[in-house]
Structures are given as structure tokens and as C-alpha cells.
Write a protein that holds these residues in place. Structure first.
Motif, PDB file in Angstrom:
ATOM      1  N   THR A  61     -74.048  -9.780  68.810  1.00 50.17           N
ATOM      2  CA  THR A  61     -73.077 -10.234  69.792  1.00 50.17           C
ATOM      3  C   THR A  61     -73.633  -9.975  71.183  1.00 50.17           C
ATOM      4  N   THR A  62     -73.313 -10.854  72.119  1.00 48.39           N
ATOM      5  CA  THR A  62     -73.718 -10.615  73.498  1.00 48.39           C
ATOM      6  C   THR A  62     -72.825  -9.589  74.172  1.00 48.39           C
ATOM      7  N   PHE A  63     -71.535  -9.833  74.175  1.00 43.70           N
ATOM      8  CA  PHE A  63     -70.616  -8.999  74.941  1.00 43.70           C
ATOM      9  C   PHE A  63     -70.050  -7.817  74.154  1.00 43.70           C
ATOM     10  N   GLY A  64     -70.110  -7.877  72.839  1.00 45.38           N
ATOM     11  CA  GLY A  64     -69.495  -6.835  72.025  1.00 45.38           C
ATOM     12  C   GLY A  64     -70.065  -5.454  72.310  1.00 45.38           C
ATOM     13  N   GLY A  65     -69.187  -4.474  72.521  1.00 50.10           N
ATOM     14  CA  GLY A  65     -69.627  -3.108  72.767  1.00 50.10           C
ATOM     15  C   GLY A  65     -70.221  -2.887  74.136  1.00 50.10           C
ATOM     16  N   ASN A  66     -69.888  -3.774  75.102  1.00 49.81           N
ATOM     17  CA  ASN A  66     -70.427  -3.572  76.446  1.00 49.81           C
ATOM     18  C   ASN A  66     -69.843  -2.313  77.082  1.00 49.81           C
ATOM     19  N   HIS A  67     -70.443  -1.872  78.152  1.00 48.17           N
ATOM     20  CA  HIS A  67     -70.088  -0.586  78.754  1.00 48.17           C
ATOM     21  C   HIS A  67     -68.624  -0.538  79.194  1.00 48.17           C
ATOM     22  N   LEU A  68     -68.150  -1.609  79.779  1.00 51.34           N
ATOM     23  CA  LEU A  68     -66.777  -1.637  80.267  1.00 51.34           C
ATOM     24  C   LEU A  68     -65.784  -1.622  79.102  1.00 51.34           C
ATOM     25  N   ALA A  69     -66.085  -2.374  78.046  1.00 53.13           N
ATOM     26  CA  ALA A  69     -65.225  -2.390  76.861  1.00 53.13           C
ATOM     27  C   ALA A  69     -65.155  -1.008  76.227  1.00 53.13           C
ATOM     28  N   CYS A  70     -66.298  -0.334  76.159  1.00 55.42           N
ATOM     29  CA  CYS A  70     -66.316   1.007  75.560  1.00 55.42           C
ATOM     30  C   CYS A  70     -65.514   1.999  76.396  1.00 55.42           C
ATOM     31  N   ALA A  71     -65.610   1.885  77.717  1.00 57.63           N
ATOM     32  CA  ALA A  71     -64.827   2.775  78.578  1.00 57.63           C
ATOM     33  C   ALA A  71     -63.339   2.560  78.348  1.00 57.63           C
ATOM     34  N   ALA A  72     -62.929   1.297  78.230  1.00 54.75           N
ATOM     35  CA  ALA A  72     -61.525   0.995  77.956  1.00 54.75           C
ATOM     36  C   ALA A  72     -61.119   1.546  76.589  1.00 54.75           C
ATOM     37  N   GLY A  73     -61.942   1.301  75.583  1.00 56.54           N
ATOM     38  CA  GLY A  73     -61.643   1.745  74.226  1.00 56.54           C
ATOM     39  C   GLY A  73     -61.573   3.260  74.101  1.00 56.54           C
ATOM     40  N   LEU A  74     -62.475   3.961  74.764  1.00 56.21           N
ATOM     41  CA  LEU A  74     -62.457   5.429  74.750  1.00 56.21           C
ATOM     42  C   LEU A  74     -61.202   5.967  75.415  1.00 56.21           C
ATOM     43  N   SER A  75     -60.816   5.334  76.514  1.00 48.65           N
ATOM     44  CA  SER A  75     -59.614   5.769  77.219  1.00 48.65           C
ATOM     45  C   SER A  75     -58.387   5.658  76.326  1.00 48.65           C
ATOM     46  N   VAL A  76     -58.273   4.571  75.584  1.00 44.14           N
ATOM     47  CA  VAL A  76     -57.135   4.379  74.683  1.00 44.14           C
ATOM     48  C   VAL A  76     -57.084   5.507  73.645  1.00 44.14           C
ATOM     49  N   LEU A  77     -58.206   5.794  73.013  1.00 39.10           N
ATOM     50  CA  LEU A  77     -58.229   6.853  72.000  1.00 39.10           C
ATOM     51  C   LEU A  77     -57.901   8.218  72.600  1.00 39.10           C
ATOM     52  N   ASN A  78     -58.412   8.479  73.800  1.00 40.79           N
ATOM     53  CA  ASN A  78     -58.141   9.761  74.448  1.00 40.79           C
ATOM     54  C   ASN A  78     -56.654   9.926  74.763  1.00 40.79           C
ATOM     55  N   VAL A  79     -56.016   8.844  75.217  1.00 40.68           N
ATOM     56  CA  VAL A  79     -54.590   8.902  75.535  1.00 40.68           C
ATOM     57  C   VAL A  79     -53.757   9.061  74.264  1.00 40.68           C
ATOM     58  N   ILE A  80     -54.121   8.325  73.204  1.00 44.64           N
ATOM     59  CA  ILE A  80     -53.416   8.476  71.925  1.00 44.64           C
ATOM     60  C   ILE A  80     -53.459   9.919  71.460  1.00 44.64           C
ATOM     61  N   GLU A  81     -54.621  10.549  71.598  1.00 44.41           N
ATOM     62  CA  GLU A  81     -54.775  11.936  71.172  1.00 44.41           C
ATOM     63  C   GLU A  81     -54.035  12.895  72.102  1.00 44.41           C
ATOM     64  N   LYS A  82     -54.250  12.757  73.400  1.00 48.77           N
ATOM     65  CA  LYS A  82     -53.684  13.697  74.380  1.00 48.77           C
ATOM     66  C   LYS A  82     -52.158  13.675  74.384  1.00 48.77           C
ATOM     67  N   ASN A  83     -51.593  12.490  74.231  1.00 53.98           N
ATOM     68  CA  ASN A  83     -50.135  12.339  74.325  1.00 53.98           C
ATOM     69  C   ASN A  83     -49.447  12.287  72.965  1.00 53.98           C
ATOM     70  N   ASN A  84     -50.195  12.575  71.894  1.00 53.16           N
ATOM     71  CA  ASN A  84     -49.615  12.602  70.542  1.00 53.16           C
ATOM     72  C   ASN A  84     -48.813  11.333  70.251  1.00 53.16           C
ATOM     73  N   LEU A  85     -49.414  10.200  70.544  1.00 53.62           N
ATOM     74  CA  LEU A  85     -48.674   8.943  70.446  1.00 53.62           C
ATOM     75  C   LEU A  85     -48.345   8.559  69.009  1.00 53.62           C
ATOM     76  N   MET A  86     -49.146   8.984  68.048  1.00 52.83           N
ATOM     77  CA  MET A  86     -48.806   8.662  66.658  1.00 52.83           C
ATOM     78  C   MET A  86     -47.555   9.402  66.221  1.00 52.83           C
ATOM     79  N   ASP A  87     -47.363  10.628  66.692  1.00 51.69           N
ATOM     80  CA  ASP A  87     -46.104  11.332  66.416  1.00 51.69           C
ATOM     81  C   ASP A  87     -44.947  10.608  67.078  1.00 51.69           C
ATOM     82  N   ASN A  88     -45.193  10.138  68.296  1.00 49.47           N
ATOM     83  CA  ASN A  88     -44.140   9.407  69.008  1.00 49.47           C
ATOM     84  C   ASN A  88     -43.759   8.134  68.272  1.00 49.47           C
ATOM     85  N   VAL A  89     -44.748   7.444  67.690  1.00 45.94           N
ATOM     86  CA  VAL A  89     -44.465   6.226  66.923  1.00 45.94           C
ATOM     87  C   VAL A  89     -43.460   6.520  65.816  1.00 45.94           C
ATOM     88  N   ASN A  90     -43.682   7.576  65.066  1.00 41.62           N
ATOM     89  CA  ASN A  90     -42.791   7.895  63.943  1.00 41.62           C
ATOM     90  C   ASN A  90     -41.400   8.318  64.418  1.00 41.62           C
TER      91      ASN A  90
END
Length: 384
Positions: free
Chosen positions: A263-292
Motif C-alpha cells: 500500500t502507498t498510504f497505509g501505515g503512514n506516520h500521520l495515520a499511526c499517530a492518530a491510531g496510537l492516540s485512539v488506543l491511548n485514550v481508550i486505555e487512559k479513560n477506561n472507555l471499554m468499561d464505560n461502554v458496558n
């Protein structure tokens, strides 16, 4: 030039968002219970997300996969930790359709076979093999129809067994909670039997988690509600909180070779920064517990509305089924009550796919509006 007219549009123009709200050009506030097809996972304009994306784009937004990109490794490690999918490997791309396309391609490479088994009301994307595996003849062009796909009823385990024993099926692809199709689910016995049949017949089992992944079902992946081990797991929508990113998690029984995928664009630096931020927020804010927690509260209130005939889905991937088509109800919610909801192939179903940061006051607001909106729409007298 005019835009190619393929989208029926609501007369709303969002220009900004914050948390679970979006705002139009007049400053009107809308409660977003749809998240742009389940894309907005951690809320609009989350400060951590904005900071991560802004910081990365100021340094390096893109370079190709011909060079080292440590952000990809960091994203893969964080995804492994939060998802619990140990020993899988990650290939990054740009969308859910592309994720499923690569999943099907890998299955064909691995098995040397080409036919796919999919299920009624399933939706896997709009590209070549992914759209052929989608149960919607209206979006399958003749060039897509050349693919070899057999579509079975969900829960038809005897049908799956018969097809796999013919020896030419490379993959079975399934949504553990159907999205566009209307929130239907197979039984535990069905999913676990399909998994076993795939393993016995040299067939790859693909879990389409494009919409149901990233905590939306109450577990990180919807397949984790069952005792199954997919060969490939496709991900996308909630992965980047709006930034285009997708991927597949690949079981170690599938060996990588140079040039197999790309892929040309897949896994680009900006996409990874966005993706990492999402995972960090899910973890930090216990969002899976909030979902339930929020899901339980939502279901409690939904059961008090007599017009709701059935509640489908899990977590914050929910469907409210009525005995009438909900198109007019959705318009009332948008224009009169300023609340976004979703539709489905099942025209009697209202889809609820909010950011995972949803709170009880938002749920209260929705049900108060829903009760009013139901009184505003004309409902059939003797609907069945």
C-alpha cells in the motif's frame, strides 16, 4: 464541477465538533449518536488526539513503506496489549474495504483456493472481492460479480459444512455483529462450529471487526464474546477517530513474503499517530468499561419504550427495531431534536453508534427526544 451524486444528503452542515456533539454553520448543537458510521470512537476533537495529530504533521506527515517507521511498531504493540490478540501480526492499510480485500487475498494465497463463503445481510465493503461478499446486489457491478462467492443464511451451519467440504473455499468471512445489515448476530454454537469447520477444511476464518471492533461491543473485538480464533481480523472505522486508517491482524499460521501485500498510504506516520492516540485514550479513560456501563443504562431505558419491539446488538453498537419504517423518525430526531442516529438495510431499525465517551445524561436526552419524536410521526395502526 458538480459532485458525482451518489449520496442522499440531510440538510445539515456540520462545521465543528466536540465530544459527542457536532455544530452546524449556524451554531446549532447536535447530539451525535451515530459517529459517522461508528468512526468517532473517542469523541470529536479530543484534545489528546488533536495534539498527537498536530504534533506529528508538524514533523513528518508521510513517507512510504520503503523505510523504517517506528510508529507502526508502536501501534502494533499497543494494539496487541489492549486487544489481547497475542502473536498476531499487523498489516496497515486505509479503510475497512481495503482491510477485507487484503484479508480475502491472504486467505487465497494461504489456501490456494478462490471461493468465499459469506452471509445474508453482511456488508464487507465496496471494492472488488469485498463487495462481492456483500449481500447487496445493487452495489455489485458485473466486474465484481466475477468473484466466486456463496452467500448463506446466518446460523446455517449445515450449509457452511456442505460448502467447505467441496474443497474450494479459501475463506469464510463474517461480522460477529452485523452493521449495515441491521445488528443481527449468529449464535455461539454457530460461530464456534464455523471456526472448527474452517480449521478442518483448510479454510481461513475472517472476523470482520471493521465496525464492531475497538471496544464497541463491550470487548475489544466482538469475536471475543465466543470461543473462536480467527485467522484474520479486519479493523478500520473506530481505529483513527476520523483519520483514514485500517488494517488486518494476521494469525502466525499465515507466513509473510515480500511483495505479498502492499500500500502507498497505509501505515503512514500521520495515520499511526492518530491510531496510537485512539488506543491511548481508550486505555487512559477506561472507555471499554464505560461502554458496558452506558450500554446497560441504555438498555434499561429502551425497555421502557413500548414502541420498541426489539433491541439488537451489544455494547454501544445497538439497534432499536420498531414495527414501522424509521426514515421519518430519523428526520424528526435530526431536524426537530438535533440528534443524529443511523439507519440500516432493515428499514425498521434505528442504529445507535455513539462515541465510546457517551454519558448517562446524553442517553437521557436521547430517550426524552425519542418519546417526543415518536408522538410526531405517523405510525401504522395495525402494524405487525
Amino acid at each position: 464541477m458538480p459532485l458525482f451524486n451518489v449520496y442522499p444528503l440531510y440538510d445539515v452542515t456540520p462545521v465543528s465538533g466536540k465530544g459527542v456533539y457536532v455544530y452546524d454553520e449556524k451554531g446549532t448543537e447536535y447530539l451525535d449518536l451515530y459517529g459517522g458510521h461508528a468512526v468517532i470512537s473517542i469523541g470529536h476533537a479530543h484534545t489528546d488526539y488533536v495534539d498527537a495529530v498536530a504534533s506529528q504533521v508538524a514533523k513528518l506527515g508521510f513517507y512510504s513503506n520503503a523505510v523504517q517507521n517506528p510508529l507502526q511498531v508502536e501501534l502494533a504493540d499497543k494494539l496487541e496489549t489492549l486487544s489481547g490478540c497475542k502473536d498476531y501480526e499487523l498489516f496497515l492499510c486505509n479503510s475497512g474495504a481495503e482491510a477485507n480485500e487484503n484479508a480475502l487475498k491472504l486467505a487465497s494465497f494461504k489456501t490456494g483456493k478462490s471461493r468465499v463463503v459469506a452471509f445474508k445481510n453482511g456488508f464487507h465493503g465496496r471494492t472488488s472481492a469485498a463487495v462481492a461478499a456483500t449481500d447487496n446486489a445493487n452495489i455489485i457491478a458485473p466486474i465484481n460479480a466475477q468473484q466466486k462467492v456463496t452467500i448463506l443464511e446466518l446460523n446455517d451451519i449445515e450449509g457452511v459444512k456442505a460448502e467447505l467440504e467441496k474443497g474450494d473455499v479459501c475463506a469464510v468471512i463474517v461480522e460477529f455483529i452485523q452493521g449495515v445489515g441491521g445488528l443481527d448476530e449468529g449464535s455461539a454454537q454457530f460461530f464456534e462450529s464455523v471456526d472448527a469447520l474452517c480449521k478442518a477444511n483448510n479454510t481461513m476464518f475472517i472476523a470482520d471487526e471493521v465496525q464492531s471492533g475497538y471496544g464497541r461491543s463491550g470487548k475489544f473485538f466482538a469475536f471475543q464474546h465466543y470461543n473462536v480464533t480467527p485467522d484474520v481480523i479486519s479493523i478500520a472505522k473506530g481505529m483513527g477517530n476520523g483519520f483514514p486508517i485500517g488494517g488486518i491482524l494476521i494469525h502466525p499460521n499465515i507466513e509473510a513474503k515480500f511483495g505479498m501485500l502492499g500500500t502507498t498510504f497505509g501505515g503512514n506516520h500521520l495515520a499511526c499517530a492518530a491510531g496510537l492516540s485512539v488506543l491511548n485514550v481508550i486505555e487512559k479513560n477506561n472507555l471499554m468499561d464505560n461502554v458496558n456501563t452506558m450500554s446497560n443504562y441504555f438498555l434499561k431505558l429502551a425497555k421502557t419504550i413500548p414502541q420498541i419491539k426489539k433491541i439488537k446488538g451489544r455494547g454501544l453498537m445497538l439497534g432499536l427495531e420498531f414495527d414501522f419504517e424509521v426514515g421519518e423518525l430519523r428526520k424528526k430526531l435530526i431536524y426537530n431534536h438535533h440528534i443524529f442516529t443511523g439507519g440500516a438495510a432493515n428499514k425498521k431499525l434505528l442504529r445507535i453508534l455513539p462515541p465510546l465517551t457517551l454519558r448517562k445524561d446524553h442517553i437521557n436526552m436521547f430517550f426524552e427526544a425519542l418519546i417526543e419524536a415518536l408522538s410526531e410521526v405517523e405510525q401504522p395502526v395495525n402494524a405487525s
